[in-house]
Write an enzyme that holds these catalytic residues in place. Structure first.
Site, PDB file in Angstrom:
ATOM      1  N   ASP A  15     -19.472 121.090  15.433  1.00  0.00           N
ATOM      2  CA  ASP A  15     -19.535 121.620  16.776  1.00  0.00           C
ATOM      3  C   ASP A  15     -19.433 123.146  16.640  1.00  0.00           C
ATOM      4  OD1 ASP A  15     -19.414 121.593  19.674  1.00  0.00           O
ATOM      5  OD2 ASP A  15     -17.280 122.030  19.462  1.00  0.00           O
ATOM      6  N   ASP A  17     -18.393 126.161  19.400  1.00  0.00           N
ATOM      7  CA  ASP A  17     -17.233 126.851  19.964  1.00  0.00           C
ATOM      8  C   ASP A  17     -15.944 126.071  19.705  1.00  0.00           C
ATOM      9  OD1 ASP A  17     -18.472 129.031  22.123  1.00  0.00           O
ATOM     10  OD2 ASP A  17     -19.737 127.268  21.843  1.00  0.00           O
ATOM     11  N   ASP A 174     -14.004 119.562  17.949  1.00  0.00           N
ATOM     12  CA  ASP A 174     -12.673 119.792  18.530  1.00  0.00           C
ATOM     13  C   ASP A 174     -12.512 119.168  19.902  1.00  0.00           C
ATOM     14  OD1 ASP A 174     -14.380 121.629  19.885  1.00  0.00           O
ATOM     15  OD2 ASP A 174     -12.673 122.945  20.304  1.00  0.00           O
TER      16      ASP A 174
END
Length: 226
Positions: A15, A17, A174
């Protein structure tokens, strides 16, 4: 998943950001620029940091205490994104340890790429500014698919672009939707608990194969199989 069940990945996807790149400082800047234009006081950095992984809509809701049904919401969202694009990668950086990890993958002939819910316009600008775009085997954004994470479609597309079997890939993210998407595609999943999570221990409830409390934790897993 035990260490014995680890396998050498054909590719590792991340991922963006809050997982691969720490973009919170840039969003902190532009959110407060937007607020300043309206005479509002600056927001606290930690409040912004906790919201970045949830996207621009969540940031507008936080900044202006409004819902998406508000008449001004879409204007503010686009204004925020325009500010972000004009000030992209001023302070955004790879999370500590990632340059070594990416170099390790490259030295071992393991492809890597990004699967993100961040639109391509901003993802490409960020990755290019950081000199990462030419090193990647795949970049998949919501513009590229009909269904976004947690659906497996983006993961399967990334695997095709990297010419690898999704069931021989790893995915690091995250957010619970990242882990669900990776699992739905048959990938080994790693929850990134080192980024923007308010309570890192909450990642334990996502049923990821592994939880990484630092980038070094991911590197340690890789070193067992490379």
């Amino acid at each position: 998943m035990s260490a014995a069940q680890l396998y050498r990945p054909e590719a590792v996807f991340f991922d963006l950001d809050g997982t691969l790149i720490d973009t919170a400082p840039d969003f902190f800047r532009v959110m407060n620029m937007q607020r300043g234009q309206r005479g509002l006081p600056a927001m606290a950095y930690e409040a912004v940091r906790k919201t970045v992984s949830d996207g621009a809509r969540a940031m507008v809701k936080l900044s202006f205490t409004m819902e998406e049904t508000d008449a001004e919401f879409e204007l503010l969202r686009q204004e925020l994104l325009d500010l972000y694009l004009r000030h992209i990668a001023v302070d955004s950086r790879l999370f500590e340890g990632y340059e070594a990890l990416l170099s390790l993958l490259e030295s071992q002939g393991v492809s890597w790429g990004v699967v993100t819910n961040k639109p391509r316009l901003y993802s490409e600008a960020l990755l290019q500014a950081l000199g990462l775009n030419s090193r990647m085997a795949a970049l998949v954004c919501p513009d590229d698919v009909s269904r976004t994470k947690p659906d497996p479609e983006p993961m399967l597309l990334a695997s095709r672009l990297a010419d690898c079997d999704p069931q021989r890939c790893w995915y690091v993210g995250d957010h619970i939707r990242d882990i669900q998407a990776g699992a739905n595609a048959g990938m080994l999943t790693i929850a990134a608990a080192y980024g923007y999570l308010d309570e890192p221990e909450s990642a334990l409830a996502w049923n990821a194969d592994h939880v990484a409390h630092s980038v070094e934790d991911i590197a340690a897993l890789l070193k067992q199989v490379l």
